[in-house]
Design a protein around this motif. Structure first.
Motif, PDB file in Angstrom:
ATOM      1  N   ASP A   5     127.712-105.129 -37.422  1.00  0.00           N
ATOM      2  CA  ASP A   5     126.821-104.313 -36.599  1.00  0.00           C
ATOM      3  C   ASP A   5     125.764-103.633 -37.460  1.00  0.00           C
ATOM      4  N   LYS A   6     126.231-103.164 -38.606  1.00  0.00           N
ATOM      5  CA  LYS A   6     125.320-102.469 -39.494  1.00  0.00           C
ATOM      6  C   LYS A   6     124.242-103.424 -40.021  1.00  0.00           C
ATOM      7  N   VAL A   8     123.132-106.130 -38.483  1.00  0.00           N
ATOM      8  CA  VAL A   8     122.201-106.426 -37.389  1.00  0.00           C
ATOM      9  C   VAL A   8     121.256-105.240 -37.170  1.00  0.00           C
ATOM     10  N   GLU A   9     121.847-104.040 -37.198  1.00  0.00           N
ATOM     11  CA  GLU A   9     121.075-102.812 -37.014  1.00  0.00           C
ATOM     12  C   GLU A   9     119.950-102.703 -38.061  1.00  0.00           C
ATOM     13  N   THR A  10     120.259-103.168 -39.279  1.00  0.00           N
ATOM     14  CA  THR A  10     119.284-103.060 -40.360  1.00  0.00           C
ATOM     15  C   THR A  10     118.229-104.159 -40.288  1.00  0.00           C
ATOM     16  N   ASN A  13     116.810-105.022 -35.999  1.00  0.00           N
ATOM     17  CA  ASN A  13     116.790-103.828 -35.165  1.00  0.00           C
ATOM     18  C   ASN A  13     115.821-104.029 -33.982  1.00  0.00           C
ATOM     19  N   ALA A  14     116.388-104.101 -32.779  1.00  0.00           N
ATOM     20  CA  ALA A  14     115.597-104.450 -31.601  1.00  0.00           C
ATOM     21  C   ALA A  14     114.470-103.444 -31.362  1.00  0.00           C
ATOM     22  N   LYS A  15     114.789-102.162 -31.546  1.00  0.00           N
ATOM     23  CA  LYS A  15     113.796-101.120 -31.297  1.00  0.00           C
ATOM     24  C   LYS A  15     112.580-101.292 -32.221  1.00  0.00           C
ATOM     25  N   VAL A  16     112.872-101.449 -33.518  1.00  0.00           N
ATOM     26  CA  VAL A  16     111.800-101.615 -34.501  1.00  0.00           C
ATOM     27  C   VAL A  16     111.023-102.893 -34.208  1.00  0.00           C
ATOM     28  N   SER A 191     108.313 -98.169 -41.158  1.00  0.00           N
ATOM     29  CA  SER A 191     109.543 -97.949 -40.389  1.00  0.00           C
ATOM     30  C   SER A 191     110.782 -97.803 -41.280  1.00  0.00           C
ATOM     31  N   ASN A 193     112.419-100.060 -42.524  1.00  0.00           N
ATOM     32  CA  ASN A 193     113.382-101.012 -41.980  1.00  0.00           C
ATOM     33  C   ASN A 193     112.858-102.434 -42.208  1.00  0.00           C
ATOM     34  N   SER A 195     113.378-105.142 -40.576  1.00  0.00           N
ATOM     35  CA  SER A 195     113.276-106.022 -39.394  1.00  0.00           C
ATOM     36  C   SER A 195     111.892-106.664 -39.239  1.00  0.00           C
TER      37      SER A 195
END
Lengths: 226, 221
Positions: A5-6, A8-10, A13-16, A191, A193, A195
Motif C-alpha cells: 500500500d505504501k 502504491v501510495e508513493t 498516488n491517484a490524487k497527485v 508535489s 512525490n 507519481s
C-alpha cells in the motif's frame, strides 16, 4: 499500512496523478510537436544533402561529408547545450524548444544523409547509364529509377535511427523545454512525490512503443533475403 | 566572436577542469560499454532458446527499452528510487540505466548476428560431439560477432556519446566539467572545448563506420 500500500501510495498516488495529469498531457503535446518537427526537417535536410552530394561537385561534397561527420560524432546533448548556453554570447538567443529542435534535426540530417547516400550509391552504375541512354534526364533518372530502389533499401536503418533520435526530445528538459520529462520533473519537485515521474514514463511508452513495434514490423517486411 | 568562443585565457584556465572531465568520460565509457555488451550477450543467448515462453517476454523487454528514452530511465533511477528508500549515486544510476538501455540495443545486434549463422553449422558442430554451449561458444559466436561488427561499432559510438547524459545526474564527465567551467568563467569557451574534444575523439570511428556501412548496404543487394 502494508508495504505494498505504501509503495502504491508513493509511486502511483491517484490524487497527485489526477492533479498533474493536465501538465503531463501538455508535455505530451510539446513532445509530439518537437518530434514531428525534428523528423520532417531532419529527414528532409538529410535527403536534400544526399541529392546535392549525387551531383558530385568536389568541394561541396567535402563540405557535406565534414558536416555529416561533425554531427555524427558530437553527442546531441552537447550540441543542445552549446546552442542554448553558447549562442547567446554571439547574438541570437534561441529558446530551449528551438535549440532542441535544431540540434536534433541536425543530428538526424547527418545520419539520414549517410543512409540515403548509401542507398543511392548501392544502385549499380549500369542503371544510371541505361536510363540516361533511353533519353531520361539526370533528374528523371534520379527520381524515377534510382530513388525508388534506394528508399526500399534505406527504410529499416532509417526507421531505427529516427526513433533513437526522436527519443532525444527528452534532452530538451536540460534546457527548460516543457516536454514530458520537464513537466514530470517539475511536478515531482512541487508535489514531493514521484507519481508524476511514473506518469511521464508511461507517457513515453504510450507514444514510442507503437512506433518501435511498427518499426519491427517494417524491418521484417523490408528485410533482404540472404 | 573569438573572444566569446575561443578565448585563449579561458582555455588555459579551464584546461585542467576539462581534462579531468575527459578522463572521467573515458573511464565511464570503459565501464558502460562492456556492461552493455554483457547485457546484450545475455539477451541474445536467451533469445537463441527458441521457446515462445522465453522469446515473447524477451522481445517485450527489448522493445520497452528501445521505446524508453535513456534520460527518462536515468532520472527515474536517480530521482524516483530515493522515494522507495533506495538512494544510488549518479554513477551507479548511469551504470544501471546503460546496462538496461544499451544492453537492449546490443542484444538486438547480437541476435541478428547469431541468426546470420546458418543452422547447418550448429548441426555440424553438434554432430562432431560438441555440446550446445560449446557449439555456441566456438562456432556460432565468433562468426556472429564478425558478421555484425559494423553495427556493434556503431552502437558503441552511440554509447560513448550517451555518457554525456551523466552530466544531468552530476557525474563529473566531460560535459559536466565543461559546464562547471562555463558557469565559473561566464564564457562558453569550455563547452566549445568539450565539443572539439568529443569530435577529435570520435571522428576516426565515424570515418571508419561510414566506410563499413556504405560497403554493407551496397553489398546487400
Amino acid at each position: 499500512m502494508s508495504g505494498w500500500d505504501k509503495f502504491v501510495e508513493t509511486f502511483f498516488n491517484a490524487k497527485v496523478m489526477w492533479k498533474y495529469l493536465p501538465d503531463i498531457l501538455s508535455g505530451m503535446v510539446v513532445t509530439i510537436e518537437l518530434a514531428l518537427l525534428i523528423v520532417v526537417t531532419g529527414l528532409g535536410a538529410g535527403l536534400a544533402l544526399a541529392l546535392l552530394r549525387s551531383l558530385a561537385i568536389r568541394p561541396l561534397n567535402w563540405l557535406i561529408i565534414f558536416v555529416v561527420d561533425l554531427f555524427r560524432s558530437l553527442p546531441p546533448l552537447v550540441i543542445i547545450v552549446l546552442m542554448y548556453f553558447g549562442l547567446p554570447y554571439a547574438g541570437p538567443a534561441p529558446s530551449g524548444f528551438v535549440s532542441t529542435w535544431l540540434s536534433l534535426a541536425f543530428v538526424l540530417m547527418a545520419f539520414s544523409e549517410e543512409i540515403f547516400w548509401a542507398g543511392i550509391t548501392s544502385i549499380p552504375k549500369g542503371q544510371w547509364e541505361a536510363s540516361r541512354s533511353t533519353g531520361l534526364s539526370f533528374g528523371q533518372t534520379l527520381f524515377n529509377v534510382v530513388l525508388p530502389q534506394a528508399f526500399r533499401l534505406t527504410i529499416p536503418p532509417l526507421t531505427n535511427r529516427t526513433i533513437a533520435i526522436t527519443k532525444g526530445t527528452a534532452l530538451g528538459t536540460v534546457v527548460a523545454v516543457t516536454e514530458i520529462l520537464g513537466q514530470a520533473s517539475s511536478a515531482m519537485s512541487n508535489s514531493y512525490n514521484p507519481s508524476p515521474l511514473m506518469m511521464g514514463a508511461a507517457a513515453y511508452i504510450v507514444l514510442f512503443l507503437p512506433v518501435v513495434v511498427a518499426a519491427r514490423w517494417i524491418e521484417t517486411k523490408f528485410a533482404w533475403k540472404r | 566572436m573569438i573572444e566569446a568562443f575561443f578565448n585563449i585565457e579561458i582555455m588555459k584556465a579551464a584546461w585542467p577542469i576539462v581534462l579531468t572531465g575527459l578522463w572521467n568520460t573515458i573511464l565511464l565509457s570503459l565501464i558502460v560499454v562492456p556492461l552493455g555488451l554483457l547485457g546484450g550477450l545475455i539477451l541474445a543467448l536467451l533469445a537463441s532458446i527458441k521457446n515462445p515462453l522465453v522469446r515473447w517476454p524477451l522481445m517485450a523487454w527489448v522493445d520497452f527499452f528501445r521505446a524508453f528514452p535513456p534520460l527518462v530511465l536515468l532520472v527515474l533511477l536517480f530521482a524516483g528510487l530515493p522515494f522507495a528508500g533506495l538512494e544510488l549515486g549518479g554513477f551507479a544510476c548511469v551504470a544501471i540505466a546503460f546496462f538496461l538501455n544499451t544492453g537492449s540495443y546490443y542484444g538486438e545486434i547480437f541476435r541478428a548476428g547469431i541468426d546470420s549463422v546458418p543452422v547447418g553449422q550448429v548441426e555440424a558442430a553438434r554432430s562432431t560431439g560438441l555440446t550446445r554451449m560449446q557449439a555456441m561458444r566456438y562456432v556460432v559466436l565468433p562468426q556472429a560477432v564478425r558478421n555484425v561488427m559494423p553495427d556493434l561499432l556503431s552502437n558503441t559510438l552511440e554509447v560513448v556519446k550517451l555518457t554525456s547524459l551523466g552530466s544531468v545526474v552530476a557525474v563529473p564527465e566531460l560535459l559536466y566539467e565543461a559546464r562547471q567551467a562555463q558557469s565559473i568563467t561566464y564564457n562558453p569557451t569550455p563547452i566549445v572545448m568539450a565539443a572539439v574534444i568529443y569530435f577529435l575523439l570520435l571522428w576516426p570511428l565515424v570515418r571508419l563506420l561510414s566506410r563499413l556501412e556504405n560497403r554493407a548496404l551496397a553489398g546487400r543487394r
